[in-house]
Design a protein around this motif. Structure first.
Motif, short mmCIF file in Angstrom:
data_model
loop_
_atom_site.label_atom_id
_atom_site.label_comp_id
_atom_site.label_asym_id
_atom_site.label_seq_id
_atom_site.Cartn_x
_atom_site.Cartn_y
_atom_site.Cartn_z
N TYR A 92 9.98 0.64 9.40
CA TYR A 92 9.11 0.47 10.56
C TYR A 92 9.91 0.57 11.85
CZ TYR A 92 5.52 -1.62 13.57
OH TYR A 92 4.59 -1.84 14.56
N GLN A 93 11.15 0.13 11.80
CA GLN A 93 11.95 0.13 13.02
C GLN A 93 12.34 1.54 13.44
OE1 GLN A 93 15.06 -2.79 12.33
NE2 GLN A 93 13.52 -4.13 11.44
N HIS B 34 18.08 -0.70 16.90
CA HIS B 34 17.56 -0.37 15.58
C HIS B 34 17.24 1.10 15.48
CE1 HIS B 34 17.46 -4.29 13.78
NE2 HIS B 34 17.22 -4.73 14.98
N LEU C 187 10.34 -1.56 3.74
CA LEU C 187 9.29 -1.10 4.66
C LEU C 187 9.54 -1.61 6.06
CD1 LEU C 187 6.25 -1.63 2.29
CD2 LEU C 187 7.03 0.55 3.19
N MET C 188 10.03 -2.85 6.14
CA MET C 188 10.34 -3.43 7.44
C MET C 188 11.42 -2.60 8.14
SD MET C 188 11.71 -7.25 8.17
CE MET C 188 10.42 -8.18 8.94
N ASP D 268 10.51 4.72 17.13
CA ASP D 268 9.42 5.19 17.97
C ASP D 268 8.65 4.03 18.61
OD1 ASP D 268 8.20 4.20 15.76
OD2 ASP D 268 6.86 5.90 15.44
N SER D 269 9.15 2.81 18.42
CA SER D 269 8.42 1.66 18.96
C SER D 269 8.80 1.39 20.41
CB SER D 269 8.69 0.41 18.14
OG SER D 269 8.07 0.51 16.90
N ALA E 16 6.27 3.93 8.01
CA ALA E 16 5.99 2.60 7.49
C ALA E 16 4.52 2.45 7.15
CB ALA E 16 6.41 1.54 8.50
N THR F 149 7.02 4.20 12.80
CA THR F 149 5.83 3.43 12.43
C THR F 149 4.92 4.24 11.52
OG1 THR F 149 4.89 4.14 14.54
CG2 THR F 149 5.79 1.93 14.45
#
Lengths: 688, 513
Positions: B397-398, B513, B393-394, B489-490, B404, B401
């Motif tokens: 997330y990268q 990432h 999941l981590m 998308d972060s 995740a 989001t």
């Protein structure tokens, strides 16, 4: 030394748990309780070392855990001032609760399992507070959740206990969703999950923005709020609080240890541990303050009208946690930790005292069937009185007082000094409500005439059903009222309950239960006076905390500068609450039910806990099952299978009219197809 | 590398034993099967001990040309090693689980299991793409037989469904393989992994492989064969199905889709993410309303496999390592859960959850194991389930989001359906006299569950033992797919007060990432 403190309870839990009934009750109890007293004895010198300034913060490495690229997570035990506070709280209350359970659980057939769970919980909680990285904190976080689940559902033959256990776990998981996403985000931003590294880098990230679920927002605000969702779950803050009152289905010592003194404060601890990061995210702190204040008020209003003695104390806990959160939110982390510290003593005392009452009243938990108990169980009465003095904050300004006098006043002053006047006033109002519901509890339980005759539990006891009860353990015959936490018919005030003792003679609890009450009473009396200098004062604070929380000297000074009326407000609120409770429950015998009738709407609203359970049932539980059934029957069966394999089968059958052949010969067909394919492939390969 | 052909030996022993079983009495067949699988387990451990995590990518290689380009080419990297270990670890447990439960045609049954083992190890060890294809597809034949002959009442429908789903995927994959060998001029997998296929062709090839792997995974919406197959399969069949066969899809993505078609993988990540997110929520909700224990666990498998796919297509180390650990963990945990179901099924002869209740009163030891595996399935830290799920999941997330977030809701839903199951089976008053009469675990059953419990905890507390062998392989894979890595998308912007060096690090991070 810290390894011994942390791992001894684990060892004891494993021995008692695996040995279980083969080991026998006494060895299992002796091993677990002994381990906890050793841990406790080793913890206090660490705390005192930080108090005197002789101890140094350090991390004791254990072994590597998860290494994946830059994410390097190790098992390790961090000791600093903040940890040392938690260490003494956890090991002291846990050791006393272990001891108390010798008496309280003495009739239970499953004692080794109970003590193993208690020790397992203590281990997980210690892992949580000694964590040096967020992932180990999450390990402890989930570990205490597991222990809480097991202990709430300890009497697993009770459907209500099972439901409460699942509810506690699942609601906490909602919070964990936030916690996990917070960890992911932190790793993405900071490239590490180590707490000291995060805290060092956090102030530099102010002004940064980050994409999250299609939005763009301030990075630190997003991260702090995600983590705070986790804290809300564990610490039962408004919205995610619904599991805590139901958790009272567990045995009372569990309520004292897990659902009052330690586990539920983990969220406060987390915010304090990460306080340098929260300090860099003012918007997140505002949310923390608002949620804390809202919870503080909400839970107090519900606590006013509950009839189950444990539920009153549970809502009180929820409300006091709100105090801690808004203290942290306004930047008074020292005050938040101080209230956590004093609350652990007096709330554990109140719960264990309530357990002693329940023990004496043959498992009756409904206060409407109590009354006049101060003469029958005087020691318990005095312990409860001390606890009530502490929680309501009895004290004289400028002279001294009980534990809550110092910590609660500090929070109200801090909120005022930091400019959150409204929140400070909520704090004052809740101080009044706290005083009212606390004294209501005392008056209903210990004063007035006995109303025991109306209790089924007492009737059972008098008419000799004692043995069958004992077999099932305590709290087993939960009333329908106790299960739902409210009276089925609130119109019947206290006055309709038959009076009299029904010939029942409550007896004082055994020594194993009274000793913990005595020790905790000492804490409730002295914890505020003895430690306020180190926890909250501008002179002592920085020296004690030494950077383990973001202690603001400025705020600590400003707290002394607030108007005198603010300083006196909590005391005034305390006295008013006492007087009102006295007027309603001692002087006039029907004032309470009349008031309830006058404010029927508000009364029902509070009694039904603002209808949160009903709302969540409607919004989440029922739809989840409905969607599950819909996806299963309509999705899988009626759509995917119909147009997929079944449709293909229909075609195949219609085409060849050889269903039987297909059904029996499919393996060979398959092998045949594969063989043809292979032949083609090999030919191609050779040719190529 | 190694002169001693240990991989061939690992294939040969169960193959010979499979033939021997056919000519033995039921009693002897059991012992032959147990002996052969234990020898293979021992050889697997030798393999693990001999594998050098810092050595060459391919170790224990064997190469024997057969004809044309087709060769008996074997060799393993870290991924294959771990999955082979999982197979050889579960196999003796399966034989043990079938010891008494199977009474008819025992020699054939044991033979089918041994054949499955050969084909599983072969799939993971094959280095020739057609050799892989043979093992990969043939591996399902003994499974068909196990379900079709020793399965439950509706076994024909179940294995037929299984067959239909698989058929289409395999054909498309075969065609893609033919094109690939033709284009690249080699059937050798390491060569193909290094060959850059034209970007346009990649998409079609990727989709062809996807058709096969998605079914095996299984991914939503081609998952409906799994619950039926599990429900109808005998206990040991379910263990192997969940434990090893479901890992073929993930292995395929890892071995073929990602390194051979990096651009296509990157382009179609949205598809994987969308299907996975739907799968997590959809199948978890479906699991919540099941009344059949095996069906419930089967649906939970679909949700867990979705965590594997999002991890694999996260294009980063946490995602891929997490996905591998989820595969290993799920193999152990869901295998163990099916064994637990088997244990009580053998006593009460029903999978209907409502017929149970209060089992922990009469079977306390069983209840402890069942609880442990339930918690591992939920992903409680300290068990194997957490490590994989968390990393996977981590990793996702990268990249996304939303993905995740949606997939992490699985930790709530997973807790709900598993604890609800546990409550209905283990807690409450003892439901009936039949339940009261259920004896606790026998010594044999204890020996089946205890080793799995040990490994689940080991993997949870010290996963390094399992992550070290694949670390360099993940690095090689990442180097290979780096050029196609999707943007997250972060994109955190640098902070105001950050020192220069730190700013650089965090800015670079968002992109890398």
């Amino acid at each position: 030394m810290i390894s011994v403190i942390v791992f001894l309870p684990l060892l004891a839990a494993v021995i008692a748990g695996l040995g279980n009934r083969n080991l026998g009750n006494v060895p299992a109890k002796a091993i677990t309780t002994g381990a906890l007293f050793v841990s406790c004895a080793l913890s206090w010198p660490i705390f005192l070392g930080f108090l005197t300034g002789s101890a140094q913060a350090h991390v004791e490495p254990v072994m590597p855990w998860i290494i994946s690229g830059d994410m390097d997570v190790s098992w390790g035990l961090r000791v600093d001032a903040l940890t040392s506070v938690m260490l003494v709280v956890i090991t002291t209350v846990s050791a006393l609760v272990h001891l108390y359970s010798w008496g309280y659980m003495s009739e239970d057939p499953d004692q080794p399992r109970f003590f193993a769970y208690l020790s397992l919980f203590t281990f997980a909680m210690l892992m949580l507070v000694t964590a040096d990285n967020l992932v180990q904190m999450f390990f402890g976080w989930e570990g205490v959740g597991l222990a809480s689940y097991l202990l709430i559902g300890f009497w697993y033959y009770k459907p209500s206990a099972n439901a409460a256990a699942i509810k506690a776990f699942v609601v906490n998981r909602v919070g964990d969703l936030g916690f996990m996403l917070g960890i992911f985000g932190i790793y993405l931003v900071f490239d590490t999950v180590s707490i000291p590294e995060i805290l060092a880098a956090a102030p530099g990230m102010t002004g940064s923005t980050i994409g999250f679920l299609g939005m763009r927002a301030d990075t630190l605000t997003v991260l702090c709020l995600l983590l705070f969702v986790g804290a809300m779950g564990k610490s039962a803050q408004l919205g995610l609080h619904t599991w805590l009152p139901d958790a009272m289905e567990g045995p009372t010592p569990v309520s004292a240890l897990i659902h009052a003194a330690t586990m539920v404060t983990a969220g406060v601890f987390m915010v304090c541990r990460l306080s340098p990061m929260f300090e860099a995210a003012p918007a997140a702190l505002a949310v923390v303050t608002a949620v804390g204040a809202a919870t503080c008020l909400f839970a107090a209003t519900v606590g006013l009208v509950q009839n189950d003695i444990k539920r009153v104390i549970a809502y009180s806990t929820c409300s006091q946690l709100g105090y801690m959160f808004f203290a942290a939110g306004v930047g008074a982390y020292g005050a938040a930790m101080f209230h956590l510290f004093t609350h652990a003593f007096f709330k554990a005392l109140l719960f264990l005292g309530a357990g002693s009452v329940i023990h004496a009243m043959h498992h009756e938990q409904d206060m409407r069937f109590y009354g006049g108990l101060r003469r029958s169980i005087p020691l318990t009465f005095w312990a409860m009185m001390i606890g009530t003095f502490a929680i309501t904050g009895v004290g004289i300004y400028g002279v001294g007082g009980f534990a809550g006098f110092y910590s609660k006043d500090a929070i109200i002053e801090a909120a005022w000094a930091s400019g959150w006047l409204g929140v400070s006033m909520v704090g004052m109002l809740v101080a009044f409500l706290t005083s009212f519901y606390s004294w209501r509890l005392v008056f209903l339980t210990f004063f007035g005439q006995p109303r025991w005759a109306g209790s089924e539990h007492i009737q059972h006891a008098v008419h000799g059903h004692h043995t069958s009860d004992a077999h099932h353990g305590h709290d087993q015959e939960a009333h329908p009222e106790a299960e739902h936490g409210d009276s089925p018919d609130p119109h019947h005030g206290h006055e309709d309950v038959p009076h009299g003792t029904a010939g029942y003679h409550p007896h004082e609890s055994p020594l194993s239960m009274l000793i913990p009450l005595g020790v905790l009473s000492l804490g409730a009396i002295a914890a505020g006076f003895a430690f306020h200098h180190a926890f909250i004062e501008p002179e002592g604070g920085p020296e004690f905390w030494r950077g383990s929380i973001a202690f603001s000297e400025h705020l600590a000074h400003a707290m002394h500068e607030v108007p005198l009326l603010v300083k006196l407000s909590a005391t005034i609120a305390m006295i008013s609450g006492l007087l009102l409770a006295y007027a309603m429950y001692i002087r006039s015998r029907d004032a309470a039910s009349k008031t309830a009738d006058t404010f029927r709407v508000a009364y029902d609203f509070f009694l039904n806990k603002w209808y949160f359970d009903e709302l969540y049932d409607l919004l989440f539980v029922r739809p989840a099952f409905a969607f599950g059934r819909f996806f299963w029957h309509r999705g899988d069966e009626k759509t995917i299978d119909r147009f997929g394999p079944n449709g293909a089968a229909w075609l195949a059958q219609a085409g060849s009219r050889a269903a039987a052949k297909l059904q029996t010969g499919y393996v060979y067909t398959y092998a045949f197809v594969m063989l043809i394919g292979l032949t083609a492939a090999v030919t191609w390969a050779i040719a190529g | 590398m190694e002169t001693f052909p240990i991989l061939s030996l690992m294939l040969g022993i169960p193959a010979v034993a499979a033939v021997a079983c056919l000519f033995a009495s039921p009693r002897d067949a059991r012992w032959i099967a147990l002996g052969a699988t234990l020898v293979d387990l021992a050889l697997g451990l030798v393999l693990w001990a001999g594998f050098d995590p810092n050595g060459a990518q391919w170790q224990f290689q064997e190469f024997q040309p057969v004809f044309g380009r087709f060769a008996w080419a074997l060799g393993i990297d870290g991924f294959a090693l771990l999955l082979i270990l999982l197979s050889v670890f579960l196999m003796p447990i399966c034989i043990g689980a079938s010891w008494r439960a199977i009474e008819k045609r025992v020699p054939e049954y044991m033979s089918a299991f041994l054949l499955t083992e050969v084909l599983m190890i072969g799939t993971f060890a094959a280095q020739d793409i057609f050799l892989f294809y043979i093992f990969f597809e043939a591996g399902l034949i003994p499974m068909f037989l196990i379900i079709g002959i020793w399965g439950g009442a509706n076994r024909i429908y179940a294995s037929y469904k299984f067959f239909l789903y698989t058929l289409l995927g395999s054909l498309l994959m075969l065609i893609a393989m033919l094109y690939m060998t033709r284009t690249a001029g080699s059937t050798y997998i390491p060569d193909l992994m290094a060959y850059d296929f034209p970007v346009r062709a990649q998409t079609w090839l990727w989709l062809a492989f996807f058709a096969s792997f998605a079914v095996k995974m299984p991914m939503w919406p081609v998952h409906t064969w799994l619950p039926d197959a599990h429900v109808q399969a005998p206990t040991a069949g379910s263990v192997i199905l969940a434990g090893v066969l479901l890992k073929l899809g993930g292995y395929g993505f890892l071995r073929f889709s990602l390194p051979m078609f990096p651009e296509a993988s990157s382009e179609l990540t949205w598809l994987i993410f969308a299907l996975s997110a739907v799968a997590v929520i959809y199948t978890s909700l479906v699991a919540l309303v099941q009344s059949d224990m095996k069906k419930l666990i089967a649906y939970s498998s679909v949700a867990h496999m979705a965590i594997v796919t999002i991890g694999l297509f996260a294009f980063n180390r946490q995602g891929i390592e997490g996905a591998m650990i989820v595969m290993l963990s799920h193999g152990l945990v869901s295998g163990a859960l099916f064994l637990c179901v088997g244990v009580i099924y053998d006593r009460l002869h029903t999978r209907e959850i409502a017929r149970y209740g209060g089992v922990s009163s009469v079977m306390p030891t069983f209840a402890v194991f069942f609880l442990l595996f339930t918690m591992a399935s939920i992903g409680l830290p300290g068990t194997s389930g957490f490590v994989g799920e968390f990393l996977s999941l981590m990793g996702s997330y990268q990249v996304s989001t939303w993905t995740a977030f949606l997939c992490t809701t699985g930790i709530i839903l997973g807790a709900a359906y598993m604890l609800y199951l546990y409550r209905r089976v283990a807690y409450g008053e003892v439901k009936s006299e039949e339940v009261r009469a259920m004896p606790d675990l026998t010594g044999r059953e204890l020996w089946l569950l205890a080793p799995i419990a040990g490994v689940v905890l080991w993997m949870g507390v010290y996963p390094e033992s399992f992550m070290r062998p694949m670390r360099n392989d993940v690095g090689r894979l990442l180097a290979r797919i780096e050029r196609a890595t999707p943007h997250g998308d972060s994109n955190p912007t640098p902070g105001r007060g950050a020192p220069a060096a730190e700013q650089h690090a965090s800015a670079a991070h968002g992109g890398a990432h």
